[in-house]
Enzyme design. Sequence first.
Site, short mmCIF file in Angstrom:
data_model
loop_
_atom_site.label_atom_id
_atom_site.label_comp_id
_atom_site.label_asym_id
_atom_site.label_seq_id
_atom_site.Cartn_x
_atom_site.Cartn_y
_atom_site.Cartn_z
N SER A 42 0.81 -1.20 0.00
CA SER A 42 0.00 0.00 0.00
C SER A 42 0.86 1.27 0.00
O SER A 42 1.70 1.43 -0.87
CB SER A 42 -0.96 -0.04 1.19
N ASP A 158 -5.68 -3.41 -2.39
CA ASP A 158 -4.65 -3.10 -1.40
C ASP A 158 -4.00 -4.37 -0.82
O ASP A 158 -4.68 -5.28 -0.36
CB ASP A 158 -5.31 -2.31 -0.27
#
Length: 264
Positions: A42, A158
């Site tokens: 991320s 993510d």
Amino acid sequence: MKENYKIGIALGGGGARGYAHIGVLKAIDELKIPIDFISGTSIGSFIGALYASGKLNQFEEEIRSKNSFIRDVLFKLDPIYPKLAVMNGNEVIKVFKRLTDITTFEELNIPLTTVATDIINNQKIECNSGDIINAIKASIAIPGVLSPTYVNETLCVDGGLIDPVPLESAIKMGADYTIAVNLYGLESSEKKDEKYNIIDIIDRSAKIVLNNITHLSFKLNKPDLLIEPPIDQFRGWDFHKAKELIDIGYEEGKKSLVESELFT
């Protein structure tokens, strides 16, 4: 540390809390610790890519002087029709493109692996070659917020869902000594008001889940040094608190590195 040993650092996810990574990496540079491999999930993949491209200092200067990330990203938001998410994430990528003309992993100064989640098959997707722009976009695709991105025909979101601090990826790259930076540690640098609201409850719950997943993964692959900046009081969207987050990351990073005596 033995000569010729390779050092890898794993940078975890955490939204705006990822600014603490900048401080940690600043401490690493100040102590002249050579980083041979980087893995990121991320925001960790975004910061890791900037560091590996040699542009992290420039990014820090911008956010310290102008809060440009807020101006260039959050105030634009690039909203889309909410079928899979409310934003497409292109503005974040534009920041990376503005700072560097690097488009592939092979152009980086330091090898990097980004981590995303195959949302259909519940699998970790690691990227370390080819298109770095698409890999970062997949890694930062917060479910429901930023659009999922295809990586080799695989729909990805993510990486924090499956590997919040991708230490295993750094080890697979060839690291002999590892540093892990976990942004979900639950120790605050200051006391927090006990009056919680619904947003606080949701945010705190997510931190607990991700912190537990992280520490469970460390039972399989234990980092030689774990750095957990005391940023529990910050939320994932506190981009306007960049200076505080960078400074806390720097102080905790330097303290942990010096006390570890691993790199001296």
